[in-house]
Design an enzyme around this catalytic site. Structure first.
Site, PDB file in Angstrom:
ATOM      1  N   THR A  25       9.309  28.085  42.524  1.00 36.06           N
ATOM      2  CA  THR A  25      10.324  29.025  42.043  1.00 36.06           C
ATOM      3  C   THR A  25      11.224  28.391  40.980  1.00 36.06           C
ATOM      4  O   THR A  25      12.271  28.949  40.646  1.00 36.06           O
ATOM      5  CB  THR A  25      11.194  29.523  43.208  1.00 36.06           C
ATOM      6  OG1 THR A  25      11.745  28.380  43.896  1.00 36.06           O
ATOM      7  CG2 THR A  25      10.371  30.348  44.180  1.00 36.06           C
ATOM      8  N   GLY A  32      12.776  27.777  37.671  1.00 35.26           N
ATOM      9  CA  GLY A  32      12.865  28.522  36.429  1.00 35.26           C
ATOM     10  C   GLY A  32      12.694  30.021  36.541  1.00 35.26           C
ATOM     11  O   GLY A  32      12.536  30.706  35.530  1.00 35.26           O
ATOM     12  N   THR A  33      12.736  30.563  37.753  1.00 36.16           N
ATOM     13  CA  THR A  33      12.547  32.013  37.897  1.00 36.16           C
ATOM     14  C   THR A  33      13.657  32.796  37.205  1.00 36.16           C
ATOM     15  O   THR A  33      13.404  33.815  36.556  1.00 36.16           O
ATOM     16  CB  THR A  33      12.488  32.422  39.378  1.00 36.16           C
ATOM     17  OG1 THR A  33      13.593  31.829  40.075  1.00 36.16           O
ATOM     18  CG2 THR A  33      11.197  31.960  40.027  1.00 36.16           C
ATOM     19  N   GLY A  34      14.894  32.327  37.313  1.00 37.00           N
ATOM     20  CA  GLY A  34      16.000  33.031  36.682  1.00 37.00           C
ATOM     21  C   GLY A  34      15.909  32.996  35.169  1.00 37.00           C
ATOM     22  O   GLY A  34      16.149  34.002  34.487  1.00 37.00           O
ATOM     23  N   CYS A  35      15.556  31.835  34.629  1.00 37.56           N
ATOM     24  CA  CYS A  35      15.373  31.703  33.173  1.00 37.56           C
ATOM     25  C   CYS A  35      14.281  32.654  32.696  1.00 37.56           C
ATOM     26  O   CYS A  35      14.428  33.344  31.675  1.00 37.56           O
ATOM     27  CB  CYS A  35      14.973  30.276  32.804  1.00 37.56           C
ATOM     28  SG  CYS A  35      16.066  28.982  33.431  1.00 37.56           S
ATOM     29  N   LYS A  57      19.792  39.886  41.476  1.00 36.74           N
ATOM     30  CA  LYS A  57      18.549  39.419  42.094  1.00 36.74           C
ATOM     31  C   LYS A  57      18.766  39.113  43.579  1.00 36.74           C
ATOM     32  O   LYS A  57      19.733  38.472  43.942  1.00 36.74           O
ATOM     33  CB  LYS A  57      18.045  38.186  41.357  1.00 36.74           C
ATOM     34  CG  LYS A  57      17.760  38.450  39.884  1.00 36.74           C
ATOM     35  CD  LYS A  57      17.439  37.186  39.119  1.00 36.74           C
ATOM     36  CE  LYS A  57      18.631  36.267  38.964  1.00 36.74           C
ATOM     37  NZ  LYS A  57      18.386  35.136  38.050  1.00 36.74           N
TER      38      LYS A  57
END
Length: 272
Positions: A213, A215-218, A179
């Site tokens: 943003t 929790g975007t990775g989760c 990412k």
């Protein structure tokens, strides 16, 4: 009974975020939004909100193992998403508990630092994650800071990402969705390296000016697992999960929740 429908099923192994924007709460929201029956094995209760992390209360490792087995022995899973694993002991336990089930669709979000900047992984566990768990999963979804830690190098430009994705694949053993959100530019161009085919796919979206943003990775890794659970191949799952998170960020930017990094809109495709 034989005529009943079946769900596509996904299990998240992750920490709990009481504010609802990250962790297993974000995972379950994402599964639900994408038509997957979600289950969870809680590895830690995290005291956090949109502003920061106050504390982490680990769940005893044998109890985590029990949760995983309870879900998989009874319901089973078409995909597994792994999130925050805070210690070497837990990392090894999750790996060993999953191994007998031979689940091919395992997506690992190598969570090390929260959006707020608070650390979520013990320093001593980084090598364990890299060397003892990553080779046993199908996909990893690191952001730039996580990739820097895993690869032991500094990332300054978009042009470095393809080579770094290949490096993180550990000799084509694991596919990598790298990412690019921490890099500059008007567009975000993530890189997906399919370890099975050697194909490198750029995944681009406009950068949204928002603080929401959390929790975007989760959410992205859970979306990837959800699409795999539905039967998508790796390239399709990567492309569709990127589109889902980009739309969730854009929709979430229109809301005010909390006093820090608010969440994305997990149900943007269902309600506004």
């Amino acid at each position: 009974m034989g005529n009943l429908n079946t769900y596509r099923r996904a299990l998240t192994i992750a920490g709990s975020d009481p504010s609802g924007g990250a962790g297993l709460q974000a995972d379950l929201k994402t599964f639900s939004a994408l038509g997957v029956y979600g289950m969870s094995a809680v590895v830690a209760v995290v005291d956090e909100n949109t502003v920061g992390v106050t504390g982490v209360h680990p769940i005893p490792v044998p109890f985590v193992e029990g949760q995983i087995r309870s879900c998989l022995d009874d319901i089973g899973a078409d995909a597994v998403k792994i999130g925050m694993l805070h210690s070497s002991e837990l990392i090894r336990a999750v790996r060993d508990t999953l191994e007998p089930y031979k689940i091919s669709n395992i997506v690992l979000d190598p969570v090390m630092v929260a959006t707020s900047g608070d650390p979520l992984l013990e320093d001593s566990a980084v090598a364990t994650l890299r060397d003892e768990l990553i080779p046993h999963v199908g996909v990893i979804t690191p952001n730039v800071p996580e990739a820097e830690i895993l690869a032991g190098c500094k990332i300054d430009s978009q042009e470095q990402l393809p080579d770094l994705a290949r490096q993180l694949s550990q000799g084509k053993r694991v596919s990598v969705l790298l990412k690019a959100g921490h890099l500059g530019g008007e567009h975000l161009t993530d890189i997906f390296y399919n370890a099975k085919t050697g194909k490198m796919t750029p995944l681009s979206s406009p950068r949204v000016d928002t603080v929401n943003t959390h929790g975007t990775g989760c959410t992205l890794s859970s979306a990837f697992a959800a699409f795999l659970a539905h039967g998508a191949d790796l390239d399709e799952a990567a492309t569709r999960s990127k589109a889902y998170i980009a739309a969730a960020i854009a929709a979430g930017a229109k809301y005010l929740i909390g006093h820090g990094h608010g969440p994305v809109h997990h149900f943007h495709n269902l309600w506004k």
